[in-house]
Design a protein around this motif. Structure first.
Motif, PDB file in Angstrom:
ATOM      1  N   ASP A  85       0.819  -1.237   0.274  1.00  0.00           N
ATOM      2  CA  ASP A  85      -0.211  -0.030  -0.056  1.00  0.00           C
ATOM      3  C   ASP A  85       0.994   1.229   0.008  1.00  0.00           C
ATOM      4  N   ASP A  86       2.056   1.118  -0.294  1.00  0.00           N
ATOM      5  CA  ASP A  86       3.049   2.286   0.000  1.00  0.00           C
ATOM      6  C   ASP A  86       4.174   1.866  -0.749  1.00  0.00           C
ATOM      7  N   PRO A  87       4.036   1.564  -2.313  1.00  0.00           N
ATOM      8  CA  PRO A  87       5.279   1.237  -2.910  1.00  0.00           C
ATOM      9  C   PRO A  87       6.266   2.377  -3.278  1.00  0.00           C
ATOM     10  N   LEU A  88       5.856   3.524  -3.140  1.00  0.00           N
ATOM     11  CA  LEU A  88       6.855   4.699  -3.456  1.00  0.00           C
ATOM     12  C   LEU A  88       7.623   4.659  -2.109  1.00  0.00           C
ATOM     13  N   THR A  89       7.384   4.139  -1.159  1.00  0.00           N
ATOM     14  CA  THR A  89       7.970   4.160   0.141  1.00  0.00           C
ATOM     15  C   THR A  89       8.178   5.713   0.856  1.00  0.00           C
ATOM     16  N   GLU A  90       6.935   6.193   0.811  1.00  0.00           N
ATOM     17  CA  GLU A  90       6.689   7.506   1.247  1.00  0.00           C
ATOM     18  C   GLU A  90       6.909   7.807   2.738  1.00  0.00           C
ATOM     19  N   THR A  91       6.344   6.676   3.370  1.00  0.00           N
ATOM     20  CA  THR A  91       6.377   6.484   4.764  1.00  0.00           C
ATOM     21  C   THR A  91       7.813   6.631   5.111  1.00  0.00           C
ATOM     22  N   ALA A  92       8.604   5.706   4.581  1.00  0.00           N
ATOM     23  CA  ALA A  92      10.210   5.772   4.669  1.00  0.00           C
ATOM     24  C   ALA A  92      10.816   6.672   4.301  1.00  0.00           C
ATOM     25  N   GLN A  93      10.392   7.812   3.439  1.00  0.00           N
ATOM     26  CA  GLN A  93      10.994   9.061   3.219  1.00  0.00           C
ATOM     27  C   GLN A  93      10.491  10.186   3.935  1.00  0.00           C
ATOM     28  N   SER A  94       9.594   9.758   5.061  1.00  0.00           N
ATOM     29  CA  SER A  94       9.117  10.687   5.861  1.00  0.00           C
ATOM     30  C   SER A  94       9.959  11.209   7.104  1.00  0.00           C
ATOM     31  N   PRO A  95      10.776  12.367   7.007  1.00  0.00           N
ATOM     32  CA  PRO A  95      11.674  12.499   8.211  1.00  0.00           C
ATOM     33  C   PRO A  95      10.749  13.035   9.591  1.00  0.00           C
ATOM     34  N   VAL A  96       9.416  13.367   9.224  1.00  0.00           N
ATOM     35  CA  VAL A  96       8.519  14.076  10.192  1.00  0.00           C
ATOM     36  C   VAL A  96       7.267  13.718   9.864  1.00  0.00           C
ATOM     37  N   PRO A  97       6.414  13.335  10.755  1.00  0.00           N
ATOM     38  CA  PRO A  97       5.052  12.716  10.001  1.00  0.00           C
ATOM     39  C   PRO A  97       4.320  13.653   8.945  1.00  0.00           C
ATOM     40  N   PHE A 121      -9.028   4.359  -7.455  1.00  0.00           N
ATOM     41  CA  PHE A 121      -7.558   4.439  -7.992  1.00  0.00           C
ATOM     42  C   PHE A 121      -6.186   5.127  -7.074  1.00  0.00           C
ATOM     43  N   CYS A 122      -6.657   5.732  -6.064  1.00  0.00           N
ATOM     44  CA  CYS A 122      -5.755   6.895  -5.429  1.00  0.00           C
ATOM     45  C   CYS A 122      -4.348   6.077  -5.056  1.00  0.00           C
ATOM     46  N   PHE A 123      -3.245   6.568  -5.503  1.00  0.00           N
ATOM     47  CA  PHE A 123      -1.883   5.884  -4.968  1.00  0.00           C
ATOM     48  C   PHE A 123      -1.674   6.100  -3.493  1.00  0.00           C
ATOM     49  N   ARG A 124      -2.417   7.189  -2.837  1.00  0.00           N
ATOM     50  CA  ARG A 124      -2.376   7.202  -1.480  1.00  0.00           C
ATOM     51  C   ARG A 124      -3.531   6.662  -0.806  1.00  0.00           C
ATOM     52  N   LYS A 125      -3.977   5.149  -1.314  1.00  0.00           N
ATOM     53  CA  LYS A 125      -5.337   4.624  -0.830  1.00  0.00           C
ATOM     54  C   LYS A 125      -5.241   4.533   0.767  1.00  0.00           C
ATOM     55  N   THR A 249      -2.964  13.967 -14.508  1.00  0.00           N
ATOM     56  CA  THR A 249      -4.152  12.909 -15.099  1.00  0.00           C
ATOM     57  C   THR A 249      -3.440  11.576 -14.944  1.00  0.00           C
ATOM     58  N   VAL A 250      -4.117  10.698 -14.298  1.00  0.00           N
ATOM     59  CA  VAL A 250      -3.799   9.284 -13.986  1.00  0.00           C
ATOM     60  C   VAL A 250      -4.310   8.432 -15.164  1.00  0.00           C
ATOM     61  N   LEU A 251      -3.550   7.701 -16.095  1.00  0.00           N
ATOM     62  CA  LEU A 251      -3.942   6.913 -17.020  1.00  0.00           C
ATOM     63  C   LEU A 251      -4.714   5.671 -16.520  1.00  0.00           C
ATOM     64  N   LEU A 252      -6.194   5.639 -17.029  1.00  0.00           N
ATOM     65  CA  LEU A 252      -6.718   4.615 -16.177  1.00  0.00           C
ATOM     66  C   LEU A 252      -7.572   3.579 -16.984  1.00  0.00           C
ATOM     67  N   ALA A 253      -7.185   2.423 -16.846  1.00  0.00           N
ATOM     68  CA  ALA A 253      -7.880   1.465 -17.880  1.00  0.00           C
ATOM     69  C   ALA A 253      -9.193   1.524 -18.138  1.00  0.00           C
ATOM     70  N   GLY A 254      -9.734   1.604 -19.266  1.00  0.00           N
ATOM     71  CA  GLY A 254     -11.267   1.872 -19.804  1.00  0.00           C
ATOM     72  C   GLY A 254     -11.979   3.125 -19.376  1.00  0.00           C
ATOM     73  N   ILE A 255     -10.977   4.099 -18.672  1.00  0.00           N
ATOM     74  CA  ILE A 255     -11.801   5.236 -18.477  1.00  0.00           C
ATOM     75  C   ILE A 255     -11.224   6.506 -19.400  1.00  0.00           C
ATOM     76  N   VAL A 284       2.026   0.884  -8.626  1.00  0.00           N
ATOM     77  CA  VAL A 284       1.610  -0.598  -8.215  1.00  0.00           C
ATOM     78  C   VAL A 284       1.338  -0.862  -6.799  1.00  0.00           C
ATOM     79  N   VAL A 285      -0.120  -0.009  -6.562  1.00  0.00           N
ATOM     80  CA  VAL A 285      -0.616   0.385  -5.176  1.00  0.00           C
ATOM     81  C   VAL A 285      -1.561  -0.778  -4.870  1.00  0.00           C
ATOM     82  N   LYS A 286      -1.571  -1.563  -3.625  1.00  0.00           N
ATOM     83  CA  LYS A 286      -2.528  -2.407  -3.363  1.00  0.00           C
ATOM     84  C   LYS A 286      -4.043  -2.090  -3.572  1.00  0.00           C
ATOM     85  N   GLY A 287      -4.886  -3.011  -4.165  1.00  0.00           N
ATOM     86  CA  GLY A 287      -6.021  -2.323  -4.350  1.00  0.00           C
ATOM     87  C   GLY A 287      -6.549  -1.556  -5.528  1.00  0.00           C
ATOM     88  N   THR A 288      -5.644  -1.375  -6.854  1.00  0.00           N
ATOM     89  CA  THR A 288      -5.711  -0.540  -7.729  1.00  0.00           C
ATOM     90  C   THR A 288      -5.361  -1.218  -9.020  1.00  0.00           C
TER      91      THR A 288
END
Ligand code: SF4
Length: 358
Positions: A85-97, A121-125, A249-255, A284-288
């Motif tokens: 759910d965080d493939p871009l490792t945003e949490t790991a790249q957060s020095p402060v919340p 489809f949000c990448f921050r689902k 814009t997010v490229l979305l299948a069928g949309i 490549v986010v879980k659920g999307t």
């Protein structure tokens, strides 16, 4: 439930944006009969919230249409093969919340967990549509202190969730804290409100934002049907205030992953003074996973745009690398071969040309 009846709202002055946002449908069973949710939608909502405000609902014409699919929960959100759910490792790249520091010269601050609609489809689902994910005043102070101590940071990008879902006083306080830092040269806001809740772009908001120029606004738009008269008016208010507008814009299948839809979208953006900026391949986010078209589809859409629309209407097609590697632009391959002294290239029509290096 009377209070959940869909309301057609095409007059931005008809209701306050807070009222429209407050009447968002959060339970699939409250969708009007004509837009019934698919089986399994309720279970999805227990994992990922649903929120469709009455304005956006009024733009949906039928179940399964390109706007319905963006906001109505789908059982595939729980059954896909993607697991991160965080493939871009945003949490790991957060020095402060709530602050992401990936590139040396800019940071992203996730000020708000609220959204004008929750996009499936949000990448921050993991955060989207969760008011509890909004930063507290103390957390905003901590993020500003981090930036103050990081002189290489020249731009602060406000994201979330959607920063414009903050009330004006909260938004102003957050902007002020970062604008006051000497080495911060520009501010940027990423928002879906101009097309998903255009009533949010009030005269008061525009006056507020104007105080923070140079401030850029990137508008998240995925389909030409999102560009309505109220959306156009909202963008005009921002543009008239001297705020440069770009699109995401997010490229979305069928949309929107076909040449005709994408061309219509990019032309419409240019017409309303929003410069096409990014076309994101879905992460490549879980659920999307069901929203992800093959990369070749994206390249084919890009090939169709180049030469057919003005260069200003051609966005940058990017993938965001898992592991926090950052964005990489993808281009259709125009170089056929590189020979000594010249390149062999194909133009937008597929014709082959020889181009001298010197
Ligand atoms: S894409 Fe933006 S508006 Fe949509 S759910 Fe994600 S953060 Fe919210």
């Amino acid at each position: 439930m009377a209070s959940k009846d869909p309301v057609i709202i095409h007059d931005p002055n008809q209701l306050a944006w807070q009222t429209i946002a407050g009447r968002a449908i959060a339970d699939p069973k409250d969708l009007p009969d004509r837009l019934k949710a698919p089986p399994g939608a309720a279970a999805v909502c227990r994992a990922y919230p649903m929120s469709v405000n009455p304005y956006y609902l009024s733009l949906i014409q039928a179940p399964g249409d390109p706007l319905w699919r963006q906001v109505v929960p789908d059982a595939r959100e729980l059954s896909g093969t993607l697991t991160d759910d965080d493939p871009l490792t945003e949490t790991a790249q957060s020095p402060v919340p709530g602050l992401i520091h990936r590139y040396p010269d800019r940071v992203v601050v996730l000020v708000s967990g609220r959204c004008p609609v929750v996009c499936r489809f949000c990448f921050r689902k993991r955060l989207a549509g969760r008011a509890a994910a909004s930063l507290t005043d103390d957390q905003v102070d901590a993020a500003a202190a981090y930036v103050r101590a990081a002189p290489a940071v020249r731009e602060v990008i406000f994201s979330g969730g959607d920063p414009l879902m903050l009330e004006d006083d909260k938004l102003c306080a957050a902007l002020e804290k970062f604008a006051a830092i000497g080495h911060v040269e520009t501010l940027r806001i990423h928002t879906r409100t101009p097309v998903a809740l255009p009533q949010r772009i009030t005269g008061d908001l525009v006056v507020l934002l104007k105080k923070f120029l140079p401030l850029y606004v990137n508008v998240h738009v995925n389909h030409p049907r999102e560009i309505t008269a109220p959306a156009e008016a909202a963008c005009a208010r921002l543009a008239d205030a001297g705020i440069p507008l770009g699109s995401q814009t997010v490229l979305l299948a069928g949309i929107n992953d076909d040449a005709i839809t994408m061309e219509a979208l990019m032309r419409a953006l240019l017409r309303i003074r929003v410069r096409p900026y990014y076309l994101h391949h879905p992460d490549v986010v879980k659920g999307t996973g069901h929203f992800r078209p093959p990369i070749n589809r994206g390249l084919s859409v890009m090939r169709s745009l180049v030469g057919r629309v003005p260069g200003m209407a051609v966005p940058r097609y990017v993938i965001d690398l898992p592991g926090g590697g950052g964005k990489v632009p993808l281009l259709p391959d125009y170089v056929v071969s590189s020979e000594t002294g010249h390149l062999v290239v194909k133009n937008y029509q597929g014709k082959v040309f020889v181009y001298p290096e010197k």
